[in-house]
Design an enzyme around this catalytic site. Structure first.
Site, PDB file in Angstrom:
ATOM      1  N   ASP A 190      43.820  26.091   5.558  1.00 54.32           N
ATOM      2  CA  ASP A 190      42.561  27.108   5.508  1.00 54.32           C
ATOM      3  C   ASP A 190      41.318  26.346   5.229  1.00 54.32           C
ATOM      4  O   ASP A 190      40.853  26.860   3.887  1.00 54.32           O
ATOM      5  CB  ASP A 190      43.008  28.376   4.351  1.00 54.32           C
ATOM      6  N   HIS A 195      38.878  26.112   6.951  1.00 57.19           N
ATOM      7  CA  HIS A 195      37.624  26.904   7.401  1.00 57.19           C
ATOM      8  C   HIS A 195      36.310  26.132   7.740  1.00 57.19           C
ATOM      9  O   HIS A 195      35.209  26.779   7.270  1.00 57.19           O
ATOM     10  CB  HIS A 195      37.379  28.114   6.720  1.00 57.19           C
ATOM     11  N   ASP A 252      44.034  26.783  10.567  1.00 57.02           N
ATOM     12  CA  ASP A 252      42.593  27.234   9.949  1.00 57.02           C
ATOM     13  C   ASP A 252      41.886  26.022   9.457  1.00 57.02           C
ATOM     14  O   ASP A 252      41.271  26.238   8.522  1.00 57.02           O
ATOM     15  CB  ASP A 252      42.658  28.535   9.128  1.00 57.02           C
ATOM     16  N   HIS A 300      42.634  31.561  13.289  1.00 50.30           N
ATOM     17  CA  HIS A 300      40.935  31.392  13.623  1.00 50.30           C
ATOM     18  C   HIS A 300      40.838  30.526  14.801  1.00 50.30           C
ATOM     19  O   HIS A 300      40.043  30.621  15.460  1.00 50.30           O
ATOM     20  CB  HIS A 300      40.398  31.044  12.277  1.00 50.30           C
ATOM     21  N   HIS A 346      51.888  29.939   9.366  1.00 45.53           N
ATOM     22  CA  HIS A 346      50.499  30.412   9.193  1.00 45.53           C
ATOM     23  C   HIS A 346      50.811  31.937   9.620  1.00 45.53           C
ATOM     24  O   HIS A 346      50.572  32.241  10.756  1.00 45.53           O
ATOM     25  CB  HIS A 346      49.616  29.479   9.930  1.00 45.53           C
ATOM     26  N   HIS A 375      47.496  30.673   5.691  1.00 45.10           N
ATOM     27  CA  HIS A 375      46.800  31.894   5.940  1.00 45.10           C
ATOM     28  C   HIS A 375      46.492  32.867   4.782  1.00 45.10           C
ATOM     29  O   HIS A 375      45.418  33.405   4.770  1.00 45.10           O
ATOM     30  CB  HIS A 375      47.744  32.894   6.993  1.00 45.10           C
ATOM     31  N   HIS A 425      44.932  33.015   1.107  1.00 43.61           N
ATOM     32  CA  HIS A 425      43.893  32.297   0.544  1.00 43.61           C
ATOM     33  C   HIS A 425      43.928  32.075  -0.929  1.00 43.61           C
ATOM     34  O   HIS A 425      43.405  31.517  -1.500  1.00 43.61           O
ATOM     35  CB  HIS A 425      42.515  33.210   0.907  1.00 43.61           C
TER      36      HIS A 425
END
Length: 698
Positions: A14, A16, A54, A123, A211, A239, A241
């Protein structure tokens, strides 16, 4: 120890990339932290990097985000350092979705020193007609190895990547993000299989990357750890956080679970306030060790809750100046958090200067909130999130219900931000279940509509809802035709209701319907993109068009700019001609028609875009019911709206009359003349027919 038998794996999830990239303060946070992660991989001399989904925040990342990612991967992952492990499994199976089905460091045209293996998340999952995602771009460029893809919704076979370094062997399993409810149902129906190597299956260290939702967000909107096979040694869970990177053992399945968490704060929630880490995993034989590495470039995040009712000595709701007192108290709390952030930053110069501050205020008990915007103005230059420092909420009291009686003494309160996460499908289903009977769905299903709305919202599939409605309408019509249902409203309603209930029970068939409708929507979008591109090319070349009609021979020729093409002409003298024109929307005839008409013309009916079921069956009723069940069905799919139609007769006077026509395109993209379309009742050979003006008929 680090020796020739020990795998060193850097684990992160993650990241991002591109989150808030347009924010002037926080725009580069994700890129800086990604560089720090790859720098740790390079300095520790890891064998490879394992990402748990992600990598990108958006499904369609911007050019800046993709460029920054490629720059970092090329800087840290390419070099002359040799890779110390080998792959034993069939790479054509592990990377069968790639055009280059082999690991990137074995490509003779590339010089990879640190391979990266990654699954996709929710995402950056594959979308569109070709089911591509941003990771496929990196994979095609040879900078990343994308694995764990599964397109089937009926059965999933997870084939591992088999790695060997010295005497240590790792079976790397991966499963990219799948809607939780679907994957939950597939686990329950025993449709998920993890394949194991036949040779010495007990000598492999089994590592699984997933995930999905780990915490329970609904009855089936998560994946219980008990669903996973017990032969797994370590699960890397993406996934979620909140950082829980230290492996915790599942007592029932006896495997360990590591949850690295995100490397950037994407929501101002308590889980994001935990210190961010990545993991350095050492594997030798069947033994492992996880080393935590704190990230130094992550922006500091402090969060605190205040309940005003807990301070009766400070705040009295009846005091007219209580609002000023609350504001002064909140300022003290914010200043205290800013002091703590400044002290922490002094020991870490790589940390961003402005911290993230969140103060949640429960004003239950007759208090009134003050102006958040005015309060935020005082911290514009000191806080990275000045607009949402303060969050006011009221304590929601819920009565706890027992089987025997109601316990009014026990109340449960929870801030809205910590409540159950609602999804679009759930909202659609809840709306139709609680709506009045006259607005409830009688033909479509709540599940299908929810999935279509979800695709429309998350993946920007603009035709998803329309295609689903068309698909289910066509399927219902076929069902009624096969049943030879009488064209009576009561009988049709009853058959539709039964058919709808049978489809709701068969969830697999309904999933197939949704998937087919989404495929049609993506294909529709691809065709529209091609048509728009072709139209743009023609509009750049066209400089004008003159249409002339020869009344003697009934032929129409068009003169277009630079002579690129000729218009389409159909018909002969004395026959009706239909011209598609007029940029105005509507039905009727133009003034020119009434002025030049010299005969009587029959009207032409335009088929409606959507035909109701009753009308469809009334039109089919005259057919013999004793005939066989075979039938023909014509479905007209016209993307354009209903346009104005004018009938221009051919004059019997031997003279030339010039006319100019304009064709209204879908979406009113352009009013530039496109051509003349004459249609007659007879099909005749026409040498001037042009494919550029042909209409798409499905």
């Amino acid at each position: 120890r680090d020796d020739e038998d020990t795998f060193k794996i850097l684990i992160a999830t993650d990241i991002h990339l591109g989150y808030l990239e347009k924010d002037p303060v926080r725009g580069n946070d994700t890129f800086v932290t990604f560089n720090e992660i790859l720098d740790h991989a390079q300095k520790n001399g890891v064998d490879f990097v394992l990402l748990g989904g992600d990598l990108f925040h958006e499904n369609k990342p911007s050019r800046k985000t993709v460029h920054s990612c490629l720059e970092s991967l090329r800087k840290y992952c390419m070099g002359d350092r040799p890779v110390q492990f080998e792959i034993l499994s069939d790479q054509a199976v592990n990377f069968h979705y790639s055009k280059f089905p082999w690991v990137n460091y074995q490509d003779g045209n590339l010089n990879i020193s640190i391979p990266i293996f990654s699954i996709h998340g929710n995402h950056d999952d594959p979308t569109g007609a070709d089911a591509l995602c941003a990771l496929d771009i990196l994979s095609c460029a040879g900078l990343l190895n994308h694995f764990g893809r599964s397109a089937s919704v009926e059965k999933i076979d997870i084939s591992p990547i088999l790695l060997r370094k010295g005497r240590t062997k790792i079976a790397l399993y991966g499963l990219g993000a799948i809607p939780d409810e679907r994957l939950y149902r597939m686990f329950v129906n025993k449709q998920v299989t993890m394949l194991r190597p036949k040779e010495d299956e007990d000598s492999w260290f089994n590592l699984f990357v997933i995930h999905q939702n780990r915490s329970k967000h609904g009855a089936t909107n998560y994946i219980p750890e008990q669903f996973l096979d017990d032969f797994i040694n370590l699960v890397v869970w993406g996934h979620e956080h909140e950082c829980k990177i230290a492996p915790s053992q599942n007592e029932q399945q006896c495997f360990y679970v590591s949850q690295p968490g995100s490397s950037v704060v994407t929501s101002l929630s308590p889980g994001e306030a935990v210190k961010k880490h990545i993991g350095l995993l050492h594997v030798k034989g069947k033994k492992m060790k996880m080393q935590k590495i704190a990230l130094e470039t992550v922006r500091t995040f402090y969060m605190e809750d205040i309940v005003l009712a807990d301070h009766p000595d400070l705040f009295n709701p009846d005091n007219p100046k209580v609002t000023q007192a609350i504001q002064a108290f909140c300022m003290e709390k914010v200043e205290l958090m800013l002091d703590n952030a400044e002290r922490e930053r002094l020991g870490n110069p790589r940390q961003p200067e402005k911290p993230l501050i969140r103060l949640r205020v429960d004003y239950t008990g007759g208090f009134e909130p003050f102006s958040v915007h005015r309060f935020s103005q005082k911290y514009m230059d000191r806080v990275a999130n000045p607009k949402d420092i303060i969050h006011f909420f009221r304590h929601r009291e819920q009565k706890e219900k027992n089987d025997s009686d109601l316990n009014f003494g026990k109340l449960i309160g929870r801030p809205p931000s910590e409540g159950m996460t609602l999804r679009v499908e759930d909202l659609v289903k809840q709306y139709f279940q609680t709506a009045e009977k006259k607005v409830q769905l009688s033909l479509l299903t709540e599940r299908g509509m929810g999935e279509a709305v979800q695709e429309f919202v998350d993946k920007e599939e603009k035709d998803a809802i329309e295609e689903l409605v068309k698909f289910q309408l066509e399927k219902t019509q076929r069902f009624l035709k096969e049943r030879l249902t009488d064209a009576e409203e009561e009988k049709i309603d009853e058959e539709v209701r039964k058919f709808r209930e049978s489809r709701k029970k068969n969830t697999e068939e309904e999933d197939e319907e949704v998937r087919e409708a989404m495929t049609r929507a993506r294909a529709h979008r691809s065709e529209d993109a091609v048509l728009v591109a072709a139209s743009s090319d023609e509009e750049l070349m066209d400089t004008g068009m003159k249409g002339t009609v020869d009344s003697d021979d009934g032929l129409a020729t068009t003169s277009r700019g630079r002579g690129r093409a000729r218009g389409r002409a159909r018909g002969a003298r004395g026959q009706n001609s239909m011209a598609r024109g007029s940029s105005r929307r509507g039905r009727g005839s133009t003034g020119q028609e009434s002025a030049t008409s010299s005969g009587t013309y029959k009207s032409v009916s335009v088929p409606a875009k959507n035909m109701s079921i009753i009308d469809a069956f009334r039109s089919l009723k005259p057919q013999s019911l004793n005939s066989s069940k075979s039938y023909s069905e014509d479905i007209v799919d016209d993307d354009s709206d209903i346009e104005e139609i004018s009938f221009v007769p051919s004059s019997k006077v031997n003279q030339r009359s010039s006319a100019t026509y304009s064709l209204s395109k879908r979406g009113s993209q352009s009013q530039t003349s496109r051509g003349v379309d004459f249609e007659s009742d007879e099909d005749e050979y026409d040498p001037f027919k042009s494919t550029a003006t042909s209409r798409r008929t499905k």
